[in-house]
Each structure stands twice: as C-alpha cells, then as structure tokens.
Design a protein around this motif. Structure first.
Motif, PDB file in Angstrom:
ATOM      1  N   ILE A 164       0.829  -1.199   0.000  1.00  8.75           N
ATOM      2  CA  ILE A 164       0.000   0.000   0.000  1.00  8.75           C
ATOM      3  C   ILE A 164       0.872   1.262   0.000  1.00  8.75           C
ATOM      4  O   ILE A 164       0.538   2.262  -0.630  1.00  8.75           O
ATOM      5  CB  ILE A 164      -1.010  -0.012   1.174  1.00  8.75           C
ATOM      6  CG1 ILE A 164      -2.078   1.059   0.951  1.00  8.75           C
ATOM      7  CG2 ILE A 164      -0.296   0.138   2.508  1.00  8.75           C
ATOM      8  CD1 ILE A 164      -3.275   0.941   1.867  1.00  8.75           C
ATOM      9  N   GLY A 165       2.020   1.194   0.674  1.00 10.23           N
ATOM     10  CA  GLY A 165       2.941   2.334   0.673  1.00 10.23           C
ATOM     11  C   GLY A 165       3.488   2.613  -0.714  1.00 10.23           C
ATOM     12  O   GLY A 165       3.588   3.771  -1.131  1.00 10.23           O
ATOM     13  N   PRO A 194      -2.769   9.254  -0.517  1.00 13.94           N
ATOM     14  CA  PRO A 194      -2.421   8.707   0.795  1.00 13.94           C
ATOM     15  C   PRO A 194      -2.960   7.286   0.993  1.00 13.94           C
ATOM     16  O   PRO A 194      -4.029   6.933   0.482  1.00 13.94           O
ATOM     17  CB  PRO A 194      -3.092   9.661   1.780  1.00 13.94           C
ATOM     18  CG  PRO A 194      -3.454  10.869   1.001  1.00 13.94           C
ATOM     19  CD  PRO A 194      -3.560  10.473  -0.432  1.00 13.94           C
ATOM     20  N   ALA A 195      -2.220   6.500   1.743  1.00 23.53           N
ATOM     21  CA  ALA A 195      -2.638   5.126   2.048  1.00 23.53           C
ATOM     22  C   ALA A 195      -4.007   5.104   2.720  1.00 23.53           C
ATOM     23  O   ALA A 195      -4.809   4.193   2.485  1.00 23.53           O
ATOM     24  CB  ALA A 195      -1.591   4.440   2.929  1.00 23.53           C
ATOM     25  N   GLU A 215     -11.066   1.099  -0.606  1.00 24.02           N
ATOM     26  CA  GLU A 215     -11.195  -0.347  -0.552  1.00 24.02           C
ATOM     27  C   GLU A 215     -12.367  -0.754   0.352  1.00 24.02           C
ATOM     28  O   GLU A 215     -13.186  -1.601  -0.011  1.00 24.02           O
ATOM     29  CB  GLU A 215      -9.885  -0.958  -0.031  1.00 24.02           C
ATOM     30  CG  GLU A 215      -9.787  -2.441  -0.222  1.00 24.02           C
ATOM     31  CD  GLU A 215      -8.446  -2.992   0.216  1.00 24.02           C
ATOM     32  OE1 GLU A 215      -8.452  -4.101   0.777  1.00 24.02           O
ATOM     33  OE2 GLU A 215      -7.412  -2.334   0.020  1.00 24.02           O
ATOM     34  N   ARG A 216     -12.480  -0.118   1.529  1.00 22.22           N
ATOM     35  CA  ARG A 216     -13.579  -0.406   2.458  1.00 22.22           C
ATOM     36  C   ARG A 216     -14.934  -0.125   1.835  1.00 22.22           C
ATOM     37  O   ARG A 216     -15.917  -0.793   2.141  1.00 22.22           O
ATOM     38  CB  ARG A 216     -13.451   0.459   3.726  1.00 22.22           C
ATOM     39  CG  ARG A 216     -12.738  -0.185   4.863  1.00 22.22           C
ATOM     40  CD  ARG A 216     -12.888   0.559   6.176  1.00 22.22           C
ATOM     41  NE  ARG A 216     -12.911   2.008   6.135  1.00 22.22           N
ATOM     42  CZ  ARG A 216     -11.825   2.798   6.142  1.00 22.22           C
ATOM     43  NH1 ARG A 216     -10.623   2.283   6.191  1.00 22.22           N
ATOM     44  NH2 ARG A 216     -11.949   4.109   6.121  1.00 22.22           N
ATOM     45  N   HIS A 217     -15.007   0.889   0.985  1.00 21.71           N
ATOM     46  CA  HIS A 217     -16.280   1.291   0.388  1.00 21.71           C
ATOM     47  C   HIS A 217     -16.517   0.679  -0.990  1.00 21.71           C
ATOM     48  O   HIS A 217     -17.421   1.092  -1.718  1.00 21.71           O
ATOM     49  CB  HIS A 217     -16.366   2.818   0.334  1.00 21.71           C
ATOM     50  CG  HIS A 217     -16.580   3.406   1.690  1.00 21.71           C
ATOM     51  ND1 HIS A 217     -15.549   3.682   2.557  1.00 21.71           N
ATOM     52  CD2 HIS A 217     -17.716   3.726   2.346  1.00 21.71           C
ATOM     53  CE1 HIS A 217     -16.030   4.167   3.679  1.00 21.71           C
ATOM     54  NE2 HIS A 217     -17.345   4.197   3.589  1.00 21.71           N
ATOM     55  N   ILE A 258      -6.851   3.682  -9.450  1.00 19.14           N
ATOM     56  CA  ILE A 258      -6.777   4.895  -8.627  1.00 19.14           C
ATOM     57  C   ILE A 258      -6.768   6.137  -9.506  1.00 19.14           C
ATOM     58  O   ILE A 258      -7.411   7.138  -9.183  1.00 19.14           O
ATOM     59  CB  ILE A 258      -5.561   4.836  -7.685  1.00 19.14           C
ATOM     60  CG1 ILE A 258      -5.859   3.815  -6.577  1.00 19.14           C
ATOM     61  CG2 ILE A 258      -5.239   6.206  -7.100  1.00 19.14           C
ATOM     62  CD1 ILE A 258      -4.695   3.539  -5.650  1.00 19.14           C
ATOM     63  N   THR A 259      -6.085   6.073 -10.648  1.00 17.35           N
ATOM     64  CA  THR A 259      -6.093   7.212 -11.579  1.00 17.35           C
ATOM     65  C   THR A 259      -7.520   7.500 -12.033  1.00 17.35           C
ATOM     66  O   THR A 259      -7.948   8.654 -12.072  1.00 17.35           O
ATOM     67  CB  THR A 259      -5.186   6.921 -12.795  1.00 17.35           C
ATOM     68  OG1 THR A 259      -3.845   6.737 -12.332  1.00 17.35           O
ATOM     69  CG2 THR A 259      -5.234   8.051 -13.807  1.00 17.35           C
ATOM     70  N   VAL A 260      -8.276   6.445 -12.341  1.00 17.83           N
ATOM     71  CA  VAL A 260      -9.679   6.614 -12.751  1.00 17.83           C
ATOM     72  C   VAL A 260     -10.495   7.211 -11.601  1.00 17.83           C
ATOM     73  O   VAL A 260     -11.294   8.140 -11.801  1.00 17.83           O
ATOM     74  CB  VAL A 260     -10.283   5.286 -13.238  1.00 17.83           C
ATOM     75  CG1 VAL A 260     -11.787   5.401 -13.427  1.00 17.83           C
ATOM     76  CG2 VAL A 260      -9.612   4.833 -14.519  1.00 17.83           C
ATOM     77  N   LEU A 261     -10.289   6.713 -10.384  1.00 15.88           N
ATOM     78  CA  LEU A 261     -11.019   7.242  -9.228  1.00 15.88           C
ATOM     79  C   LEU A 261     -10.735   8.725  -9.036  1.00 15.88           C
ATOM     80  O   LEU A 261     -11.648   9.516  -8.794  1.00 15.88           O
ATOM     81  CB  LEU A 261     -10.641   6.472  -7.957  1.00 15.88           C
ATOM     82  CG  LEU A 261     -11.173   5.050  -7.849  1.00 15.88           C
ATOM     83  CD1 LEU A 261     -10.531   4.339  -6.669  1.00 15.88           C
ATOM     84  CD2 LEU A 261     -12.680   5.053  -7.722  1.00 15.88           C
TER      85      LEU A 261
END
Length: 128
Positions: free
Chosen positions: A3-4, A13-14, A21-23, A46-49
């Motif tokens: 994750i780091g 940020p992590a 991930e939780r959601h 993550i880029t898409v998010l």
C-alpha cells in the motif's frame, strides 16, 4: 506492491486507498503475511477514481460508474449535463472577472457593457 508503494506511485495517501477499498471502490487487495498486496492495475484504477472525483462525481456515482455499462449510462448522462452547466457558469464568471478588472465604472452593475453581457446570460440559448 504494498500500500505504501501504491500510495507513492499514485500520490494518494494510504488512508484514502484503504477508505476506497472499504467502500468497494477498489477491489480488496490480496494479503501476504498480513500486508496488503496490490496488482499493478490498482494504480490505473486509482487514476480513474481521482479523475472521477475531479469531474465532481460522488462516491456513490463513482461506484455506479464502475458497474456494467447499461446501469451507469443514466448517471453518466446526468453528470455530463451537470458538467456542461458548470462550464457555462465558469465561462460567465470568467467574463465577469475579466471585464471587472478592466472596467472603469465604480459600480460594475452600472457599466453599460456589463449590463449587455448580463442580459445575454439571461437570454435563452438559441441552440436546441
């Protein structure tokens, strides 16, 4: 990758990665010795998010965006309409500020050129 490492590569940020991930916005990472391990495509996700967030999508809309195409079409069309309206609003704000910085009137509302511009903003759009 850990994750780091994912956080470093993406600049996110992590804590945000864990939150997504939780959601359900990121697939759960595999665990090795209790550590999250992400595949390389996680960085693309993550880029898409991030782009979705920058476009103004809520978490619920981002979740919908990731579903099958037929389910997400209505949300996408509504968001495009919303973004197009924001673009018009931003264009008007730009015109206002550009004029205001050059206007010699003490009260911009009394400026004939600005009054013409305001009238144009209120006029209905002639395009269908």
């Amino acid at each position: 990758m850990t994750i780091g490492q994912l956080a470093e590569i993406t600049g996110v940020p992590a804590s945000a990665i864990r939150y997504w991930e939780r959601h359900g916005l990121l697939p759960p990472a595999e665990r090795q010795s209790g550590q999250r391990r992400y595949p390389p495509e996680a960085a693309e996700r993550i880029t898409v998010l991030r782009k979705c967030q920058q476009a103004g999508l809520t978490l619920a809309e981002i979740r919908e965006f990731q579903r099958e195409q037929p389910r997400r079409q209505a949300m996408i069309r509504a968001k495009i309409t919303e973004i197009e309206q924001r673009m018009v609003d931003l264009d008007h704000a730009h015109q206002l500020l550009t004029h205001a910085v050059q206007c010699g009137e003490e009260d911009i509302v009394r400026c004939p050129k600005f009054r013409e511009q305001m009238a144009a903003w209120r006029a209905p759009d002639p395009t269908p």
